[in-house]
Design a protein around this motif. Structure first.
Motif, PDB file in Angstrom:
ATOM      1  N   SER A 350       0.814  -1.204   0.000  1.00  0.00           N
ATOM      2  CA  SER A 350       0.000   0.000   0.000  1.00  0.00           C
ATOM      3  C   SER A 350       0.853   1.261   0.000  1.00  0.00           C
ATOM      4  O   SER A 350       0.552   2.242  -0.700  1.00  0.00           O
ATOM      5  CB  SER A 350      -0.919  -0.013   1.225  1.00  0.00           C
ATOM      6  OG  SER A 350      -1.686   1.158   1.305  1.00  0.00           O
ATOM      7  N   ALA A 351       1.933   1.254   0.783  1.00  0.00           N
ATOM      8  CA  ALA A 351       2.808   2.424   0.851  1.00  0.00           C
ATOM      9  C   ALA A 351       3.478   2.694  -0.500  1.00  0.00           C
ATOM     10  O   ALA A 351       3.575   3.845  -0.946  1.00  0.00           O
ATOM     11  CB  ALA A 351       3.865   2.227   1.935  1.00  0.00           C
ATOM     12  N   ILE A 352       3.909   1.638  -1.155  1.00  0.00           N
ATOM     13  CA  ILE A 352       4.532   1.796  -2.479  1.00  0.00           C
ATOM     14  C   ILE A 352       3.500   2.329  -3.469  1.00  0.00           C
ATOM     15  O   ILE A 352       3.772   3.240  -4.261  1.00  0.00           O
ATOM     16  CB  ILE A 352       5.119   0.456  -2.955  1.00  0.00           C
ATOM     17  CG1 ILE A 352       6.254   0.009  -2.021  1.00  0.00           C
ATOM     18  CG2 ILE A 352       5.631   0.564  -4.394  1.00  0.00           C
ATOM     19  CD1 ILE A 352       6.720  -1.417  -2.243  1.00  0.00           C
ATOM     20  N   ALA A 353       2.289   1.766  -3.400  1.00  0.00           N
ATOM     21  CA  ALA A 353       1.223   2.185  -4.308  1.00  0.00           C
ATOM     22  C   ALA A 353       0.848   3.649  -4.108  1.00  0.00           C
ATOM     23  O   ALA A 353       0.449   4.335  -5.062  1.00  0.00           O
ATOM     24  CB  ALA A 353      -0.006   1.304  -4.096  1.00  0.00           C
ATOM     25  N   ASN A 354       0.985   4.141  -2.873  1.00  0.00           N
ATOM     26  CA  ASN A 354       0.565   5.503  -2.527  1.00  0.00           C
ATOM     27  C   ASN A 354       1.712   6.495  -2.594  1.00  0.00           C
ATOM     28  O   ASN A 354       1.729   7.484  -1.861  1.00  0.00           O
ATOM     29  CB  ASN A 354      -0.073   5.506  -1.129  1.00  0.00           C
ATOM     30  CG  ASN A 354      -0.895   6.749  -0.862  1.00  0.00           C
ATOM     31  OD1 ASN A 354      -1.596   7.241  -1.740  1.00  0.00           O
ATOM     32  ND2 ASN A 354      -0.822   7.250   0.360  1.00  0.00           N
ATOM     33  N   PHE A 441      -0.549  -4.547  -5.994  1.00  0.00           N
ATOM     34  CA  PHE A 441      -1.624  -3.565  -6.114  1.00  0.00           C
ATOM     35  C   PHE A 441      -1.995  -3.363  -7.573  1.00  0.00           C
ATOM     36  O   PHE A 441      -1.244  -3.747  -8.486  1.00  0.00           O
ATOM     37  CB  PHE A 441      -1.245  -2.239  -5.464  1.00  0.00           C
ATOM     38  CG  PHE A 441       0.051  -1.634  -5.946  1.00  0.00           C
ATOM     39  CD1 PHE A 441       0.080  -0.758  -7.023  1.00  0.00           C
ATOM     40  CD2 PHE A 441       1.247  -1.933  -5.313  1.00  0.00           C
ATOM     41  CE1 PHE A 441       1.275  -0.191  -7.462  1.00  0.00           C
ATOM     42  CE2 PHE A 441       2.454  -1.367  -5.730  1.00  0.00           C
ATOM     43  CZ  PHE A 441       2.459  -0.501  -6.811  1.00  0.00           C
ATOM     44  N   ALA A 442      -3.168  -2.748  -7.772  1.00  0.00           N
ATOM     45  CA  ALA A 442      -3.653  -2.497  -9.127  1.00  0.00           C
ATOM     46  C   ALA A 442      -4.708  -1.389  -9.084  1.00  0.00           C
ATOM     47  O   ALA A 442      -5.345  -1.185  -8.041  1.00  0.00           O
ATOM     48  CB  ALA A 442      -4.248  -3.779  -9.717  1.00  0.00           C
ATOM     49  N   PRO A 447      -3.511   3.261  -8.390  1.00  0.00           N
ATOM     50  CA  PRO A 447      -3.861   2.153  -7.485  1.00  0.00           C
ATOM     51  C   PRO A 447      -5.174   2.371  -6.728  1.00  0.00           C
ATOM     52  O   PRO A 447      -5.388   3.410  -6.102  1.00  0.00           O
ATOM     53  CB  PRO A 447      -2.677   2.114  -6.510  1.00  0.00           C
ATOM     54  CG  PRO A 447      -1.549   2.741  -7.252  1.00  0.00           C
ATOM     55  CD  PRO A 447      -2.182   3.821  -8.069  1.00  0.00           C
ATOM     56  N   GLN A 448      -6.039   1.381  -6.818  1.00  0.00           N
ATOM     57  CA  GLN A 448      -7.299   1.378  -6.083  1.00  0.00           C
ATOM     58  C   GLN A 448      -7.299   0.365  -4.953  1.00  0.00           C
ATOM     59  O   GLN A 448      -8.068   0.495  -4.002  1.00  0.00           O
ATOM     60  CB  GLN A 448      -8.461   1.073  -7.030  1.00  0.00           C
ATOM     61  CG  GLN A 448      -8.652   2.097  -8.134  1.00  0.00           C
ATOM     62  CD  GLN A 448      -9.744   1.683  -9.101  1.00  0.00           C
ATOM     63  OE1 GLN A 448     -10.730   1.040  -8.721  1.00  0.00           O
ATOM     64  NE2 GLN A 448      -9.585   2.028 -10.370  1.00  0.00           N
TER      65      GLN A 448
END
Length: 485
Positions: A350-354, A441-442, A447-448
Motif C-alpha cells: 500500500s505504501a509503495i502504491a501511494n 496492487f492495481a 492504485p485502487q
C-alpha cells in the motif's frame, strides 16, 4: 462507667468507619473490575437486556441483536457468518467476545465515553438505552472474492485502499459460525466453543492480525527499498548473483529457487533480481547494505510497531536485531527470524502504491447512535513516509515487471497493469511445506487496491507450491472484485 462508654463508642465509630471504607471501596474502587467480571450475571443481564448495536457492511447488518423470550431479552445473530466471522468475531454469554465484538464492545453497548451525552438524553427522555452501530469499510465483493479464491485452503487475505488505509477485505480461513456461540443455551454454546478450539486450522484466530509468518521473498520489496533509498543503487544497478551463495562465515550455501541461474556471468540487475526473485542477489545485497539499513527501512514500513490497531490489535511484525552477516543475508530474503502479519505485508504494498506514504489501516468508518446521529467518522491519517516518491515509482515499475514477465504472471488482469511480488517462505519446521505469498496492487498507474495473500503450507498444492502458483491467483481475484465490481 464513662471510660467503658468511651471505649464502646470508639469501637462503634471504628466499625462504622470500616464499614464506610469497605462499602466505598466496593462501590467505587472495585466497581469496574466487578462490572467486567465474567461471573457477574447482573452485568450479562444488563448488557443483553438492551439492543447491542449492529455491525454494518455496505448498509446491511452482518451482526445485530434480536429479541428473545428469555431472561436476557436479546440475542446476537449473524448473517453470512462464514463470510464475516474473521471481522465480527463472536459475542457469547458463556465465552465473552472476540474481534470487533470485543474491541468495540463499549461502543456496541453504548457505554463508550463518546456516547455520554446520548446516555444523558436517554435518561432524560426515558428512552430505552441502545448500543451504537459501527459501519465498516469492507467491500462485500472483495470479501466474497477472497473467501471463494482461498476455497478450502488455510490462509489469509487483506486488501487495503492505498490512498486512505480503508480495509476492503479481511479474511482468515477456515472461518466459523458465530451463531453457534451466541446461543443462550450455555451447554450448547460451550460445546461449540470447545469444538472450535479443537478444530483444525484454528478458526477462532484472525490470522490477518494475530499470526506472524516468515514473509519469504515478499520481503525483498523492503530490501530493494533500502537499497534504492540509500542512493547507492538504481533499478539498473548490477548485483552479484551466483548460482549458489555461501553465507558469510559459514559453509552453508543458499541456492536460487529450483537451482536456477539469475543471469549471465553470475550477475543481474536489481530490477531483474526482483522480477525473477533471485535469492543469491538479494542475500548478497543484504550483506552489502547491512542489517541496520534494512531494519530502519522495515520500521518505516510499519515493522516492530506494538501500538497498531484496526481497531483489533495487530501483532507487531518483527525484523531481528544484532545480526551477523549470515543472518543478514537470510533476513534480506525474508527468512531467518523475520516475521510479518498479512496486514503488515499489505501495508508494504500500500505504501509503495501511494507514492511512498503509508496510511494507517482502519476497519471502522462511522459510529452512529440508535438515532443515526454520527458519533465519529474515520479520517485517513499517514502512519509514516515509508519511501520517497521516486523510490516508490521505481519499485512500482519493478513490481510491474514481476507480474508481466517474472514470478507473478498468475496475477495478471486483462487490460489492467498489476504490480506485485511473490514469496515462497520456508517455515523452518522439517517436513512442512512452504507458505505461499503474494502482495501487490492495481491498477499500477492509479492504485485502487493493495492486497496481501498467504496460503499456509502451500494449500492444496503442498510442497509443490510457490507464491506465483498458489497465492497470486487469489490476489488477482480480490483485485478484480474491487476494480471491476
Amino acid at each position: 462507667m464513662n471510660t467503658a462508654l468511651r471505649r464502646l463508642a470508639t469501637v462503634v465509630v471504628v466499625m462504622f468507619l470500616a464499614l464506610l471504607a469497605g462499602t466505598t471501596w466496593v462501590q467505587f474502587g472495585q466497581a469496574s473490575a466487578l462490572n467486567n467480571d465474567s461471573r457477574n450475571v447482573r452485568t450479562l443481564y444488563r448488557e443483553y437486556g438492551k439492543p447491542r448495536g449492529p455491525i454494518i457492511v455496505a448498509g446491511q447488518p452482518v451482526a445485530q441483536s434480536t429479541p428473545v423470550d428469555d431472561p436476557f431479552g436479546f440475542q446476537r445473530s449473524y448473517t453470512q457468518p462464514e463470510l464475516y466471522s474473521t471481522v465480527t468475531g463472536f459475542y457469547s454469554v458463556v465465552n465473552g467476545g472476540s474481534q470487533l465484538e470485543r474491541s468495540m464492545n463499549d461502543v456496541l453497548t453504548g457505554q463508550a465515553d463518546s456516547l455520554f451525552w446520548s446516555r444523558v438524553q436517554d435518561l432524560i427522555t426515558g428512552a430505552q438505552p441502545q448500543g451504537s452501530s459501527i459501519e465498516l469499510t469492507l467491500d462485500p465483493a472483495a470479501q466474497q472474492a477472497a473467501v471463494d479464491a482461498l476455497g478450502g485452503q488455510q490462509g489469509a487475505v487483506v486488501a487495503v485502499e492505498p490512498s486512505t488505509g480503508k480495509i476492503l477485505a479481511m479474511v482468515s480461513t477456515p472461518g466459523f459460525d458465530p451463531n453457534a456461540l451466541a446461543t443462550h443455551d450455555t451447554t450448547a454454546a460451550n460445546a461449540a466453543y470447545q469444538g472450535l478450539l479443537a478444530a483444525d486450522g484454528d478458526p477462532l484466530i484472525n490470522s490477518t492480525t494475530s499470526e506472524n509468518y516468515p514473509p519469504g521473498s515478499t520481503f525483498k520489496l523492503v530490501t530493494a527499498a533500502a537499497a534504492l533509498e540509500s542512493g547507492s543503487y538504481t533499478p539498473e544497478s548490477v548485483l552479484s548473483a551466483p548460482d549458489v551463495y555461501t553465507l558469510p562465515g559459514t559453509r552453508t550455501t543458499l541456492p536460487n529457487f529450483g537451482g536456477s541461474s539469475c543471469g549471465a556471468n553470475e550477475q543481474t540487475t536489481l530490477a531483474d533480481a526482483l522480477r525473477i526473485s533471485c535469492n543469491t542477489a538479494f542475500a548478497s545485497l543484504g550483506v552489502d547494505l547491512g542489517d541496520e539499513a534494512i531494519r530502519e527501512q522495515a520500521d518505516r514500513f510499519g515493522f516492530d510497531r506494538a501500538d497498531l490497531t484496526v481497531p483489533m490489535r495487530v501483532a507487531a511484525s518483527t525484523y531481528p536485531e544484532d545480526l551477523n552477516d549470515a543472518q543478514t543475508a537470510l533476513s534480506a530474503i525474508g527468512q531467518e527470524s523475520v516475521r510479518a502479519t498479512p496486514v503488515q505485508m499489505a501495508m508494504v504494498a500500500s505504501a509503495i502504491a501511494n507514492g511512498g506514504s503509508l496510511m494507517t489501516p482502519y476497519l471502522v468508518q462511522t459510529v452512529r447512535t440508535a438515532n443515526l446521529d454520527v458519533v465519529s467518522e474515520a479520517e485517513p491519517t499517514e502512519l509514516s513516509e515509508a519511501v520517497s516518491g521516486t523510490t516508490a515509482q521505481q519499485l512500482t515499475d519493478m513490481m510491474v515487471g514481476v507480474v508481466q514477465s517474472g514470478s507473478g504472471t498468475s496475477a495478471q488482469i486483462s487490460g489492467v497493469q498489476v504490480a506485485g511480488k511473490t514469496g515462497t517462505a520456508q517455515t523452518g519446521v522439517e517436513g512442512e511445506s512452504p507458505h505461499a505469498w503474494f502482495t501487490g496492487f492495481a491498477p499500477a498507474e492509479d492504485p485502487q487496491v493493495a492486497v496481501a495473500v498467504i496460503v499456509e503450507n502451500g494449500g492444496s498444492v503442498g510442497s509443490e507450491a510457490t507464491g506465483g502458483r498458489v497465492a497470486a491467483p487469489v490476489a488477482r481475484a480480490v483485485m478484480e472484485a474491487v476494480i471491476n465490481p
